[in-house]
Design a protein around this motif. Sequence first.
Motif, short mmCIF file in Angstrom:
data_model
loop_
_atom_site.label_atom_id
_atom_site.label_comp_id
_atom_site.label_asym_id
_atom_site.label_seq_id
_atom_site.Cartn_x
_atom_site.Cartn_y
_atom_site.Cartn_z
N UNK A 124 0.85 -1.20 0.00
CA UNK A 124 0.00 0.00 0.00
C UNK A 124 0.88 1.24 0.00
N UNK A 125 0.38 2.27 -0.63
CA UNK A 125 1.09 3.54 -0.66
C UNK A 125 0.98 4.23 0.69
N UNK A 126 2.08 4.74 1.25
CA UNK A 126 1.98 5.46 2.52
C UNK A 126 1.15 6.72 2.37
N UNK A 127 0.47 7.08 3.44
CA UNK A 127 -0.32 8.31 3.45
C UNK A 127 0.44 9.37 4.22
N UNK A 128 0.24 10.60 3.83
CA UNK A 128 0.92 11.71 4.48
C UNK A 128 -0.03 12.41 5.44
N UNK A 129 0.45 12.68 6.64
CA UNK A 129 -0.30 13.51 7.59
C UNK A 129 0.37 14.87 7.55
N UNK A 130 -0.38 15.94 7.26
CA UNK A 130 0.24 17.26 7.13
C UNK A 130 0.95 17.71 8.39
N UNK A 131 1.76 18.75 8.24
CA UNK A 131 2.45 19.33 9.38
C UNK A 131 1.47 19.62 10.50
N UNK A 160 12.96 12.80 13.21
CA UNK A 160 13.21 13.26 14.58
C UNK A 160 13.74 14.68 14.63
N UNK A 161 14.30 15.18 13.52
CA UNK A 161 14.80 16.56 13.49
C UNK A 161 13.66 17.57 13.37
N UNK A 162 12.49 17.10 12.96
CA UNK A 162 11.36 18.00 12.73
C UNK A 162 10.08 17.38 13.32
N UNK A 163 10.00 17.27 14.64
CA UNK A 163 8.84 16.61 15.25
C UNK A 163 7.51 17.31 14.99
N UNK A 164 7.53 18.58 14.65
CA UNK A 164 6.28 19.29 14.34
C UNK A 164 5.93 19.18 12.86
N UNK A 165 6.79 18.54 12.09
CA UNK A 165 6.56 18.41 10.66
C UNK A 165 5.62 17.27 10.32
N UNK A 166 5.56 16.92 9.03
CA UNK A 166 4.62 15.88 8.59
C UNK A 166 5.06 14.49 9.04
N UNK A 167 4.11 13.60 9.04
CA UNK A 167 4.36 12.20 9.34
C UNK A 167 3.78 11.37 8.21
N UNK A 168 4.40 10.22 7.94
CA UNK A 168 3.86 9.27 6.98
C UNK A 168 3.17 8.17 7.75
N UNK A 169 2.09 7.64 7.19
CA UNK A 169 1.35 6.55 7.81
C UNK A 169 1.46 5.31 6.93
N UNK A 170 1.83 4.20 7.54
CA UNK A 170 1.99 2.93 6.84
C UNK A 170 1.10 1.88 7.48
#
Length: 79
Positions: A3-10, A54-64
Motif C-alpha cells: 500500500x502507498x503510505x499516506x501523508x499527515x500534514x504538518x 526526529x529533526x522535525x517533530x512538528x513536521x509531517x508524518x507518513x502513515x503505513x
Amino acid sequence: MSATPRNVPSRTDSDPLPQMRWLRSSYSTGANNCVETARPASGPWAGLLAVRDSKNPAGPALLFSPDSWTGFTASLQRP
C-alpha cells in the motif's frame, strides 16, 4: 510494499496525531538524525504506523499499514 503510505500534514493547533508516544530507534546516536515511530490507538489512523523525522517533530508524518512497514524494513536488510 502493498500500500502507498499516506501523508499527515504538518502539525498545527488542531494536531491530527495528538498525544502519541513517539519511539526512537535504539540505533539512534542522540543527534536527532533518525526517524521516530508511533502507533495511533484511536481515530481515523488507528492501526497504522506513523513515521516522522526526529529533526522535525512538528513536521509531517507518513502513515503505513503494518504489512507495508514490515515489507519496507525487510527490503532494507536484503543484500
